[in-house]
Design an enzyme around this catalytic site. Structure first.
Site, PDB file in Angstrom:
ATOM      1  N   LYS A   1       0.817  -1.218   0.000  1.00  0.00           N
ATOM      2  CA  LYS A   1       0.000   0.000   0.000  1.00  0.00           C
ATOM      3  C   LYS A   1       0.851   1.269   0.000  1.00  0.00           C
ATOM      4  O   LYS A   1       0.386   2.332  -0.396  1.00  0.00           O
ATOM      5  CB  LYS A   1      -0.971  -0.026   1.164  1.00  0.00           C
ATOM      6  CG  LYS A   1      -2.038  -1.112   0.967  1.00  0.00           C
ATOM      7  CD  LYS A   1      -3.043  -1.155   2.077  1.00  0.00           C
ATOM      8  CE  LYS A   1      -4.174  -2.139   1.771  1.00  0.00           C
ATOM      9  NZ  LYS A   1      -3.742  -3.563   1.838  1.00  0.00           N
TER      10      LYS A   1
HETATM   11  C1  PLP Z   1      -4.335  -4.619   1.237  1.00  0.00           C
HETATM   12  C2  PLP Z   1      -3.568  -5.886   1.134  1.00  0.00           C
HETATM   13  C3  PLP Z   1      -3.929  -6.921   0.236  1.00  0.00           C
HETATM   14  C4  PLP Z   1      -5.171  -6.834  -0.631  1.00  0.00           C
HETATM   15  O1  PLP Z   1      -5.068  -5.888  -1.658  1.00  0.00           O
HETATM   16  P1  PLP Z   1      -6.356  -5.409  -2.482  1.00  0.00           P
HETATM   17  O2  PLP Z   1      -5.906  -4.293  -3.329  1.00  0.00           O
HETATM   18  O3  PLP Z   1      -7.362  -4.984  -1.446  1.00  0.00           O
HETATM   19  O4  PLP Z   1      -6.849  -6.571  -3.280  1.00  0.00           O
HETATM   20  C5  PLP Z   1      -3.120  -8.029   0.153  1.00  0.00           C
HETATM   21  N1  PLP Z   1      -2.021  -8.167   0.942  1.00  0.00           N
HETATM   22  C6  PLP Z   1      -1.662  -7.210   1.796  1.00  0.00           C
HETATM   23  C7  PLP Z   1      -0.451  -7.427   2.626  1.00  0.00           C
HETATM   24  C8  PLP Z   1      -2.398  -6.034   1.933  1.00  0.00           C
HETATM   25  O5  PLP Z   1      -2.020  -5.087   2.810  1.00  0.00           O
END
Ligand code: PLP
Length: 462
Positions: free
Chosen positions: A112
């Site tokens: 993120k």
């Molecule tokens: C947010 C997250 C996901 C999922 O990602 P999306 O974009 O919501 O599909 C997967 N793994 C981790 C470690 C995350 O923080």
């Protein structure tokens, strides 16, 4: 560039407006009116460029001239200078033709950061230009909150309030938020669970009178700029492995589907992608939809891959919009039905999705086995989210000749609980956060009460 809603009834917006706006007024999500095209030469000429330069070139058409090139380039360079690896998102070869795309070298050790390091700076830029300030509110069970705080801590025009459930977030995740002591960062521990925190944030967006006219901004994964930033690493990794001359496939641990939708956008921009694999944990709405055409909500299951614990995949709506040939009325009808009862996709859009997407579900017991197996076979210690991807890629990949890129969405140190359960003694934090457990923390505990939280925000925003 103009942006339109997936439900066809909200006004079209500019890039600047779409960055400052969350959900469209008709309940839909914003997508670009036209999808930019990368020519064969555009892709070929990216070979060997820095990540920031590729990012600039891939994102420029989406910005559509609303930020001058020199400024946008500086914003992009600053965003990715915060990553601890020179390649920003390095590729790690696991075996003959399976690669991990390590998206966890940012400040909070999860993918993120890639989007939120950029989004904070974009917001700050637009607010500065308008002479405005804004308040960010969000609820988090972990990853999003810390990445948002790190993305906004240096932004003069933003105050950020992140609510987490008191004593229900892991110590590493809490400290990644509460040890950021910047004047514009406010951590609020809510005496309740995640849903209580989420409900307070939702109610605050619905009725913003408590802010006396200040702008409230959402940084959740429906913000278009987050998708845009994530398109870049699909392009960069494919180019590193030979695109446009050679196609690749991607496997993505998925929840709200923002990550994978960005990959689909890269494909629509001309990136040669043979297959996309959606990996889920026990919260498997995406897998059920694709495999069984069962587009329905099920009760939330708490798993060892908690950042993938969701009931609804909000960004899947953006893919549905494309599968339904951009028919906003059809998408609105489908999503309204889905809100209240189990739904199903029409035959033609489902068939279209199945041409390029496959899916696989990994439960907790399997996930622990995968962490052990991957360590044994490849020497890599996978975080539990990445482990779902690793297994899905091995099980449902189409052909062995096309390189498979599995997205490593978090560093294993961030999810040590699963790693320890898998039988390992723990994972040290990377050097730049070795002292995380000794740093000073700051947060305010508040009851799960809307008025109390709103009063806190109103009194503390600058
Ligand atoms: C947010 C997250 C996901 C999922 O990602 P999306 O974009 O919501 O599909 C997967 N793994 C981790 C470690 C995350 O923080």
């Amino acid at each position: 560039m103009r942006y339109i809603s997936t439900r066809g009834q909200a006004p079209a917006l500019s890039f600047e407006e779409v960055v400052l706006t969350g959900m469209a007024s008709d309940g839909g999500l914003y997508v670009p009116e036209t999808i930019p095209w990368l020519s064969h030469d555009d892709l070929a000429s990216m070979a060997g460029l820095s990540y920031a330069e590729i990012a600039f070139r891939v994102m420029k058409p989406y910005v559509g001239g609303e930020i001058d090139d020199a400024t946008f380039r500086r914003i992009v360079e600053e965003a990715y200078a915060t990553f601890s690896h020179d390649a920003v998102v390095p590729l790690n070869q696991l075996d003959a033709n399976h690669f991990l795309l390590e998206l966890f070298h940012g400040p909070t050790l999860a993918f993120k950061d890639v989007a939120l390091q950029l989004l904070g700076r974009l917001l700050d830029h637009f607010l500065d230009k308008r002479g405005e300030r804004a308040v960010i509110m969000g609820a988090t069970s972990g990853d999003t909150g810390s990445a948002a705080i790190e993305g906004c801590r240096h932004c003069d025009n933003l105050d950020i309030f992140i609510l987490h459930p008191y004593q229900r977030v892991s110590e590493v995740q809490r400290r990644q938020m509460t040890t950021v002591l910047a004047d514009n960062v406010f951590n609020v521990a809510i005496e309740g669970n995640f849903d209580d925190a989420q409900a307070i944030v939702k109610a605050s967006f619905a009725d913003q009178a408590f802010l006396n006219g200040a702008r409230l901004v959402a940084v959740n994964s429906i913000n278009w700029a987050r998708i845009m930033a994530q398109i870049v690493y699909y392009v960069a990794s494919a180019v590193a492995l030979g695109a446009p001359h050679r196609p690749v496939s991607f496997c993505v641990p998925s929840a709200n589907f923002g990550n994978l939708f960005a990959g689909y956008m890269a494909y629509r921009m001309s990136l040669p992608v043979t297959q996309f694999i959606i990996a889920t944990n026990a919260n498997d709405i995406l897998h059920r939809t694709l495999a069984d055409n069962d587009f329905s909500k099920r009760e939330l299951v708490a798993t060892l891959a908690p950042s993938m614990d969701i009931v609804v995949s909000s960004n899947f709506e953006r893919l549905l919009f494309e599968a339904y040939e951009r028919d906003g009325d059809a998408v609105r009808a489908l999503l309204e039905r889905f809100q209240n009862e189990p739904a199903a996709l029409a035959d033609a859009p489902l068939a279209k999705l199945r041409e390029r997407f496959a899916s696989y579900r990994v439960d907790d017991a399997t996930l622990l086995e995968v962490i052990r197996e991957a360590r044994h076979r490849t020497k890599e210690l996978l975080d539990p989210h990445t482990a779902t991807g690793y297994r899905a890629a091995e099980r449902v990949r189409g052909d062995a000749q096309t390189p498979m890129i599995t997205l490593a969405t978090a560093h294993p140190a961030k999810f040590a609980e699963a790693v320890v359960k898998a039988g390992f003694s723990g994972v040290p934090l990377p050097a730049h956060m070795e002292d995380l457990l000794e740093r000073e923390e700051r947060y305010t505990v508040l009851p799960a009460d809307l008025a109390a939280v709103q009063q806190f925000v109103a009194e503390n925003r600058r």
